[in-house]
Design an enzyme around this catalytic site. Structure first.
Site, PDB file in Angstrom:
ATOM      1  N   ASN A   9       0.872  -1.176   0.000  1.00 25.84           N
ATOM      2  CA  ASN A   9       0.000   0.000   0.000  1.00 25.84           C
ATOM      3  C   ASN A   9       0.910   1.227   0.000  1.00 25.84           C
ATOM      4  OD1 ASN A   9      -1.736   2.092   0.524  1.00 25.84           O
ATOM      5  ND2 ASN A   9      -2.357   1.402   2.568  1.00 25.84           N
ATOM      6  N   LYS A  11       0.194   4.256  -0.276  1.00 22.21           N
ATOM      7  CA  LYS A  11      -0.437   5.456   0.329  1.00 22.21           C
ATOM      8  C   LYS A  11      -0.195   6.668  -0.581  1.00 22.21           C
ATOM      9  CE  LYS A  11      -0.107   3.236   4.791  1.00 22.21           C
ATOM     10  NZ  LYS A  11       0.034   3.330   6.228  1.00 22.21           N
ATOM     11  N   HIS A  95      -9.263   1.260   5.214  1.00 22.38           N
ATOM     12  CA  HIS A  95      -7.963   1.452   5.868  1.00 22.38           C
ATOM     13  C   HIS A  95      -8.143   2.386   7.057  1.00 22.38           C
ATOM     14  CE1 HIS A  95      -3.846   2.644   6.628  1.00 22.38           C
ATOM     15  NE2 HIS A  95      -3.507   1.530   6.030  1.00 22.38           N
ATOM     16  N   GLU A  97      -6.528   4.802   8.065  1.00 28.52           N
ATOM     17  CA  GLU A  97      -6.372   6.239   7.757  1.00 28.52           C
ATOM     18  C   GLU A  97      -7.654   6.807   7.160  1.00 28.52           C
ATOM     19  OE1 GLU A  97      -2.762   5.605   5.556  1.00 28.52           O
ATOM     20  OE2 GLU A  97      -1.795   5.075   7.465  1.00 28.52           O
ATOM     21  N   GLU A 167      -4.986  -4.809  10.805  1.00 25.83           N
ATOM     22  CA  GLU A 167      -3.968  -3.778  10.976  1.00 25.83           C
ATOM     23  C   GLU A 167      -4.221  -3.043  12.295  1.00 25.83           C
ATOM     24  OE1 GLU A 167      -2.135  -2.660   6.909  1.00 25.83           O
ATOM     25  OE2 GLU A 167      -3.760  -1.278   7.305  1.00 25.83           O
ATOM     26  N   GLY A 173       2.905   2.408  10.806  1.00 25.22           N
ATOM     27  CA  GLY A 173       3.851   3.509  10.624  1.00 25.22           C
ATOM     28  C   GLY A 173       4.583   3.897  11.895  1.00 25.22           C
ATOM     29  N   SER A 212       3.913  -2.060  10.324  1.00 25.92           N
ATOM     30  CA  SER A 212       5.369  -2.099  10.504  1.00 25.92           C
ATOM     31  C   SER A 212       5.999  -3.449  10.141  1.00 25.92           C
ATOM     32  CB  SER A 212       5.732  -1.685  11.940  1.00 25.92           C
ATOM     33  OG  SER A 212       5.285  -0.356  12.194  1.00 25.92           O
TER      34      SER A 212
HETATM   35  P1  13P Z   1       3.294   0.441   7.700  1.00 22.15           P
HETATM   36  O1  13P Z   1       3.787  -0.835   7.066  1.00 22.15           O
HETATM   37  O2  13P Z   1       4.010   1.664   7.183  1.00 22.15           O
HETATM   38  O3  13P Z   1       3.248   0.351   9.182  1.00 22.15           O
HETATM   39  O4  13P Z   1       1.781   0.636   7.205  1.00 22.15           O
HETATM   40  C1  13P Z   1       0.909  -0.436   7.284  1.00 22.15           C
HETATM   41  C2  13P Z   1      -0.309  -0.078   6.521  1.00 22.15           C
HETATM   42  O5  13P Z   1      -1.029   0.821   6.895  1.00 22.15           O
HETATM   43  C3  13P Z   1      -0.589  -0.845   5.295  1.00 22.15           C
HETATM   44  O6  13P Z   1      -1.868  -0.572   4.835  1.00 22.15           O
END
Ligand code: 13P
Length: 250
Positions: A9, A11, A95, A97, A167, A173, A212
């Site tokens: 992803n 982003k 997601h 976010e 997640e 992140g 992560s």
């Molecule tokens: P990270 O791998 O940067 O922690 O993000 C995970 C994520 O949100 C994948 O959709």
């Protein structure tokens, strides 16, 4: 027997130049991946460019979101049929976010999930709890509620052609990965909950872990019984690191 799936992803990262470099780098390493499914989810405007560069190979393409409607006056949304036009196979929905920064409700996420299926796309439904929710012992209640919204709209059959990504929000992140045991516990809960309604669908469902994941911790996570690959954020922006994660799933 279900396989493993690793999806990147990206982003809201990259430029036309960096996207070209990244996808060409991943493409070059794809012949070293034997059995794991691999997908990338670029920012929507780069989907045609990435589609052209991956051609008809094994690398699959996904979108980071999808409109809940099939077309019409919905400014800023992208219909599933449009994503299909450019070769997408997957669409991420819900997601964290989107849920937290853009206030997407469980019901809106469920409608996006349904729209993906109508368009013949495989939804990747993200679920996961906040740190406060985990600390208060609400992890299963939160993840259960997020699943229930989809079950209410689509029924258990909706999960026959879908992927779930667990997640935990506190692991996204932050560099703070859930331990393999912590993740496995929630993955097993998800599978058990769905198995109560349809054991076959639950058994075949790919449940990814996200938060992560890196080359260095992927193998341990993916070795757990109910962890069927990963949804990768930051580490998917580096071709070498992403391929190392794919190899761990192989
Ligand atoms: P990270 O791998 O940067 O922690 O993000 C995970 C994520 O949100 C994948 O959709």
């Amino acid at each position: 027997m279900r396989g493993k799936l690793v999806a990147g992803n990206w982003k809201m990262n990259g430029s036309l130049a960096s996207v070209r470099e990244l996808i060409d780098g991943i493409n070059r390493g794809m012949d070293t991946i034997q059995s794991a499914g691999v997908a990338v989810c670029p920012p929507a405007v780069y989907i045609p460019e990435v589609a052209a560069r991956i051609g008809g190979g094994r690398l699959a393409l996904g979108a980071q979101n999808i409109g809940d409607q099939d077309g019409g006056a919905f400014t800023g949304e992208i219909a599933g049929s449009m994503l299909r036009d450019f070769g997408c196979r997957y669409a991420v929905v819900g997601h964290s976010e989107r849920r937290s920064i853009y206030a997407e409700s469980d019901q809106l996420v469920a409608r996006r999930f349904a729209a993906a299926r109508r368009a013949g796309l495989v939804p990747i439904l993200c679920v996961g709890e906040l740190l406060e929710e985990r600390e208060q012992g609400f992890t299963e209640a939160v993840v259960g509620r997020q699943l229930d919204a989809v079950i209410e709209l689509e029924g258990i059959a909706g999960f026959a052609d879908a992927v779930v990504a667990y997640e935990p929000v506190w692991a996204i992140g932050t560099g703070r990965t859930a331990s393999p045991d912590q993740a496995q516990e929630v993955h097993a809960f998800i599978r058990r909950k769905l198995a109560d309604m349809d054991a076959g669908i639950a058994d075949r469902l790919i449940i990814q872990y996200g938060g992560s994941v890196k080359g260095a911790n992927a193998a341990e996570l993916f070795s757990m019984q109910d962890i069927d690959g990963g949804l990768i954020g930051g580490a998917s922006l580096d071709a070498g690191e992403f391929l190392a994660i794919c190899k761990a799933a192989d």
